[in-house]
Design an enzyme around this catalytic site. Structure first.
Site, PDB file in Angstrom:
ATOM      1  N   GLU A 268      54.343 -29.604-106.364  1.00 21.26           N
ATOM      2  CA  GLU A 268      53.330 -30.412-105.682  1.00 21.26           C
ATOM      3  C   GLU A 268      53.226 -30.104-104.184  1.00 21.26           C
ATOM      4  OE1 GLU A 268      53.493 -34.521-106.896  1.00 21.26           O
ATOM      5  OE2 GLU A 268      53.715 -33.936-109.011  1.00 21.26           O
TER       6      GLU A 268
ATOM      7  N   LEU B 293      46.198 -26.989-104.936  1.00 23.04           N
ATOM      8  CA  LEU B 293      45.946 -27.884-106.069  1.00 23.04           C
ATOM      9  C   LEU B 293      46.690 -29.195-105.867  1.00 23.04           C
ATOM     10  CD1 LEU B 293      46.205 -25.055-108.702  1.00 23.04           C
ATOM     11  CD2 LEU B 293      44.141 -26.394-108.214  1.00 23.04           C
TER      12      LEU B 293
ATOM     13  N   ARG C  53      37.530 -33.166-104.577  1.00 26.28           N
ATOM     14  CA  ARG C  53      38.565 -32.283-105.135  1.00 26.28           C
ATOM     15  C   ARG C  53      38.947 -32.738-106.532  1.00 26.28           C
ATOM     16  NH1 ARG C  53      44.259 -30.472-102.328  1.00 26.28           N
ATOM     17  NH2 ARG C  53      44.936 -32.593-102.666  1.00 26.28           N
TER      18      ARG C  53
ATOM     19  N   HIS D 133      52.215 -15.056-103.775  1.00 29.02           N
ATOM     20  CA  HIS D 133      51.991 -15.206-102.327  1.00 29.02           C
ATOM     21  C   HIS D 133      52.438 -13.922-101.630  1.00 29.02           C
ATOM     22  CE1 HIS D 133      51.266 -17.225 -98.586  1.00 29.02           C
ATOM     23  NE2 HIS D 133      52.389 -16.685 -98.149  1.00 29.02           N
TER      24      HIS D 133
ATOM     25  N   ASN E 170      44.761  -8.452-108.493  1.00 35.08           N
ATOM     26  CA  ASN E 170      45.889  -8.938-109.306  1.00 35.08           C
ATOM     27  C   ASN E 170      45.427  -9.278-110.719  1.00 35.08           C
ATOM     28  OD1 ASN E 170      48.624  -9.201-107.910  1.00 35.08           O
ATOM     29  ND2 ASN E 170      47.205  -9.915-106.322  1.00 35.08           N
TER      30      ASN E 170
ATOM     31  N   ARG F 211      42.984 -22.113-102.915  1.00 38.06           N
ATOM     32  CA  ARG F 211      42.879 -23.569-102.786  1.00 38.06           C
ATOM     33  C   ARG F 211      44.198 -24.206-103.160  1.00 38.06           C
ATOM     34  NH1 ARG F 211      38.139 -25.363-101.470  1.00 38.06           N
ATOM     35  NH2 ARG F 211      36.439 -23.882-101.714  1.00 38.06           N
TER      36      ARG F 211
HETATM   37  C1  GAR Z   1      46.778 -11.229-102.807  1.00 37.30           C
HETATM   38  O1  GAR Z   1      47.377 -10.481-101.783  1.00 37.30           O
HETATM   39  C2  GAR Z   1      47.555 -12.509-103.042  1.00 37.30           C
HETATM   40  O2  GAR Z   1      48.934 -12.370-102.858  1.00 37.30           O
HETATM   41  C3  GAR Z   1      46.961 -13.400-101.983  1.00 37.30           C
HETATM   42  O3  GAR Z   1      45.593 -13.119-102.002  1.00 37.30           O
HETATM   43  C4  GAR Z   1      45.409 -11.750-102.369  1.00 37.30           C
HETATM   44  C5  GAR Z   1      44.410 -11.712-103.501  1.00 37.30           C
HETATM   45  O4  GAR Z   1      44.068 -10.394-103.812  1.00 37.30           O
HETATM   46  N1  GAR Z   1      47.223 -14.805-102.247  1.00 37.30           N
HETATM   47  C6  GAR Z   1      47.385 -15.704-101.293  1.00 37.30           C
HETATM   48  O5  GAR Z   1      47.308 -15.431-100.104  1.00 37.30           O
HETATM   49  C7  GAR Z   1      47.688 -17.100-101.781  1.00 37.30           C
HETATM   50  N2  GAR Z   1      48.014 -17.957-100.696  1.00 37.30           N
HETATM   51  P1  GAR Z   1      43.316 -10.048-105.155  1.00 37.30           P
HETATM   52  O6  GAR Z   1      42.109 -11.004-105.241  1.00 37.30           O
HETATM   53  O7  GAR Z   1      42.882  -8.632-104.989  1.00 37.30           O
HETATM   54  O8  GAR Z   1      44.276 -10.249-106.286  1.00 37.30           O
END
Ligand code: GAR
Length: 203
Positions: A144, A95, A67, A111, A16, A93
């Site tokens: 939050e 926040l 944290r 997500h 991403n 993580r």
């Molecule tokens: C992505 O699929 C993103 O949506 C997910 O982690 C992956 C990261 O991929 N995020 C979560 O699960 C957040 N809870 P990337 O490192 O190749 O972008």
């Protein structure tokens, strides 16, 4: 006039991040990426940032006593680099309210499910276990709670009977790479209006 500055937080491979770098380079996103931060030294996102000539650091969570200390370091680094919008791109993580308040209304997350269904760290596994026919991805502002902030954009994909976590993740990821740059573009162009839980897109 100076461009707005993005700070991108990642935990892993950073595909991403790569799509956001491409969108900044093409001019789709009218911003500079001022800093990439990972919470793990081995995260491939660091290499991607280096290759693109973007400042990058690891704030190793394991080396922070708490944290609070970890998040204070994140916030200080982002502010030092003049970051005005924080992008969580595979940042695994949660926040705390402290950090969320530091950048109130200026943190986005992606997500890999259609929230509010299947929040948490194992979205694809949970989607397949439940047997839903449609999944997708969600870009939202961070509040939050966990995966609970106002939704900016969503994209849906079909779930196939023979999907594995990997095949489903790959189908969703294709949409993620389109949707995240789009959401950032809308924000930077002043087209997102948040009213309570609702994010309206101005034309
Ligand atoms: C992505 O699929 C993103 O949506 C997910 O982690 C992956 C990261 O991929 N995020 C979560 O699960 C957040 N809870 P990337 O490192 O190749 O972008």
């Amino acid at each position: 006039m100076n461009k707005p500055v993005l700070g991108v937080l990642c935990s892993g491979r950073g595909t991403n991040l790569q799509s956001i770098i491409a969108a900044a380079e093409s001019g789709q996103i009218p911003a500079a990426i001022g800093l990439v931060i990972t919470d793990k030294p081995e995260a491939k996102a660091l290499e991607r940032a280096a290759q693109a000539g973007i400042p990058h650091i690891c704030v190793d969570r394991k080396r922070c006593a708490s944290r609070q200390e970890f998040e204070e370091k994140l916030a200080a680094s982002l502010k030092e680099h003049g970051v005005t919008l924080v992008i969580l791109a595979g940042f695994m993580r949660i926040l705390s309210p402290y950090f969320v308040r530091e950048f109130s209304g200026r943190i986005m997350n992606i997500h890999p499910s259609l929230l509010p269904s299947f929040g948490g760290a194992h979205a694809h596994r949970d989607v397949l276990a439940y047997g839903v026919k449609v999944s997708g991805c969600t870009i939202h502002f961070v509040d939050e709670g966990m995966d609970s902030g106002p939704i900016i954009l969503q994209a849906a994909v079909p779930v196939a009977d023979d999907d594995t976590e990997d095949t489903l993740a790959a189908r969703v990821l294709e949409q993620e790479h389109v949707l995240y740059p789009k959401a950032i573009e809308l924000y930077l162009k002043g087209r997102l209006v948040t009213e309570g839980r609702h994010v309206r897109i101005k034309s």
